[in-house]
Write a protein that holds these residues in place. Structure first.
Motif, mmCIF file in Angstrom:
data_model
loop_
_atom_site.group_PDB
_atom_site.id
_atom_site.type_symbol
_atom_site.label_atom_id
_atom_site.label_comp_id
_atom_site.label_asym_id
_atom_site.label_seq_id
_atom_site.Cartn_x
_atom_site.Cartn_y
_atom_site.Cartn_z
ATOM 1 N N MET A 1 0.990 -1.014 0.007
ATOM 2 C CA MET A 1 -0.077 -0.042 -0.132
ATOM 3 C C MET A 1 0.787 1.348 0.100
ATOM 4 O O MET A 1 0.405 2.168 -0.819
ATOM 5 C CB MET A 1 -0.946 0.112 1.373
ATOM 6 N N ASN A 2 1.913 1.209 0.743
ATOM 7 C CA ASN A 2 2.732 2.359 0.899
ATOM 8 C C ASN A 2 3.317 2.627 -0.510
ATOM 9 O O ASN A 2 3.803 3.743 -0.895
ATOM 10 C CB ASN A 2 3.824 2.301 2.216
ATOM 11 N N LEU A 3 3.838 1.664 -0.974
ATOM 12 C CA LEU A 3 4.606 1.623 -2.356
ATOM 13 C C LEU A 3 3.446 2.330 -3.492
ATOM 14 O O LEU A 3 3.931 3.225 -4.297
ATOM 15 C CB LEU A 3 4.942 0.394 -2.811
ATOM 16 N N THR A 4 2.408 1.874 -3.354
ATOM 17 C CA THR A 4 1.392 2.284 -4.391
ATOM 18 C C THR A 4 1.102 4.010 -4.077
ATOM 19 O O THR A 4 1.165 4.376 -5.183
ATOM 20 C CB THR A 4 -0.029 1.497 -4.099
ATOM 21 N N ILE A 5 1.061 4.388 -2.836
ATOM 22 C CA ILE A 5 1.009 5.915 -2.567
ATOM 23 C C ILE A 5 2.128 6.501 -2.876
ATOM 24 O O ILE A 5 1.894 7.527 -3.638
ATOM 25 C CB ILE A 5 0.582 5.875 -1.038
ATOM 26 N N ALA A 6 3.198 5.910 -2.849
ATOM 27 C CA ALA A 6 4.605 6.571 -3.447
ATOM 28 C C ALA A 6 4.474 6.760 -4.528
ATOM 29 O O ALA A 6 4.840 7.669 -5.370
ATOM 30 C CB ALA A 6 5.711 5.882 -2.713
ATOM 31 N N SER A 7 4.136 5.702 -5.416
ATOM 32 C CA SER A 7 4.146 5.800 -6.740
ATOM 33 C C SER A 7 3.162 6.758 -7.482
ATOM 34 O O SER A 7 3.403 7.461 -8.450
ATOM 35 C CB SER A 7 3.751 4.448 -7.441
ATOM 36 N N LEU A 8 2.211 6.716 -6.668
ATOM 37 C CA LEU A 8 0.957 7.717 -7.217
ATOM 38 C C LEU A 8 1.787 9.228 -6.939
ATOM 39 O O LEU A 8 1.185 10.074 -7.718
ATOM 40 C CB LEU A 8 -0.256 7.448 -6.307
ATOM 41 N N ASN A 9 2.204 9.408 -5.618
ATOM 42 C CA ASN A 9 2.624 10.963 -5.507
ATOM 43 C C ASN A 9 3.887 11.080 -6.226
ATOM 44 O O ASN A 9 3.713 12.397 -6.747
ATOM 45 C CB ASN A 9 3.182 10.603 -4.011
ATOM 46 N N TYR A 10 4.486 10.236 -7.002
ATOM 47 C CA TYR A 10 5.713 10.395 -7.981
ATOM 48 C C TYR A 10 4.857 10.952 -9.015
ATOM 49 O O TYR A 10 5.372 11.927 -9.826
ATOM 50 C CB TYR A 10 6.380 9.242 -8.099
ATOM 51 N N LYS A 11 3.989 10.007 -9.395
ATOM 52 C CA LYS A 11 3.289 10.667 -10.585
ATOM 53 C C LYS A 11 2.669 11.834 -10.789
ATOM 54 O O LYS A 11 2.551 12.621 -11.670
ATOM 55 C CB LYS A 11 2.319 9.354 -11.197
ATOM 56 N N TYR A 13 3.362 14.468 -8.912
ATOM 57 C CA TYR A 13 4.554 15.145 -8.785
ATOM 58 C C TYR A 13 5.125 15.440 -10.262
ATOM 59 O O TYR A 13 5.270 16.826 -10.857
ATOM 60 C CB TYR A 13 5.635 14.734 -7.949
ATOM 61 N N GLY A 14 5.124 14.606 -11.226
ATOM 62 C CA GLY A 14 5.584 14.787 -12.737
ATOM 63 C C GLY A 14 4.391 15.390 -13.328
ATOM 64 O O GLY A 14 4.860 16.074 -14.228
ATOM 65 N N ILE A 15 3.136 15.242 -13.185
ATOM 66 C CA ILE A 15 2.096 15.909 -13.743
ATOM 67 C C ILE A 15 2.043 17.033 -13.299
ATOM 68 O O ILE A 15 1.934 18.196 -14.348
ATOM 69 C CB ILE A 15 0.853 15.062 -13.592
ATOM 70 N N THR A 16 2.340 17.610 -12.276
ATOM 71 C CA THR A 16 2.609 19.165 -11.739
ATOM 72 C C THR A 16 3.629 19.648 -12.367
ATOM 73 O O THR A 16 3.679 21.020 -12.766
ATOM 74 C CB THR A 16 2.508 18.824 -10.126
ATOM 75 N N SER A 20 3.057 22.710 -15.038
ATOM 76 C CA SER A 20 3.945 24.033 -14.685
ATOM 77 C C SER A 20 4.575 24.605 -15.927
ATOM 78 O O SER A 20 4.791 25.792 -16.568
ATOM 79 C CB SER A 20 4.907 23.818 -13.406
ATOM 80 N N ASN A 21 5.349 23.551 -16.541
ATOM 81 C CA ASN A 21 6.346 23.961 -17.716
ATOM 82 C C ASN A 21 5.232 24.467 -18.933
ATOM 83 O O ASN A 21 5.356 25.197 -19.672
ATOM 84 C CB ASN A 21 6.754 22.458 -18.240
ATOM 85 N N MET A 22 4.180 23.838 -19.249
ATOM 86 C CA MET A 22 3.022 24.449 -20.072
ATOM 87 C C MET A 22 2.702 25.641 -19.811
ATOM 88 O O MET A 22 2.590 26.406 -20.629
ATOM 89 C CB MET A 22 1.927 23.299 -20.133
ATOM 90 N N ASN A 23 2.274 25.890 -18.620
ATOM 91 C CA ASN A 23 2.010 27.271 -18.157
ATOM 92 C C ASN A 23 3.074 28.131 -18.380
ATOM 93 O O ASN A 23 2.698 29.399 -19.081
ATOM 94 C CB ASN A 23 1.970 27.245 -16.736
ATOM 95 N N GLN A 24 4.125 27.953 -18.229
ATOM 96 C CA GLN A 24 5.495 28.895 -18.648
ATOM 97 C C GLN A 24 5.572 28.928 -20.093
ATOM 98 O O GLN A 24 5.735 30.236 -20.815
ATOM 99 C CB GLN A 24 6.733 28.371 -18.237
#
Length: 57
Positions: A1-11, A13-16, A20-24
């Protein structure tokens, strides 16, 4: 479960970062698009004059 949440957080973060790059990028092209709008308005000035002289109005 922790790995799944960590993976989602990473994804998320990447989308964010991508959003942000698109906004710039949009901010950097916005002045160019505004200038194109001004140029088009200036270029179609004679046609606006002709529209004002339309005898069928």
């Amino acid at each position: 479960m922790n790995l799944t949440i960590a993976s989602l957080n990473y994804k998320v973060y990447g989308i964010t970062n991508h959003v942000s790059n698109m906004n710039q990028e949009f901010r950097s092209i916005d002045p160019a698009v505004q200038q194109i709008g001004r140029d088009v308005y200036r270029a179609n000035g004679p046609m606006r004059l002709m529209n004002d002289m339309n005898p069928f109005d």
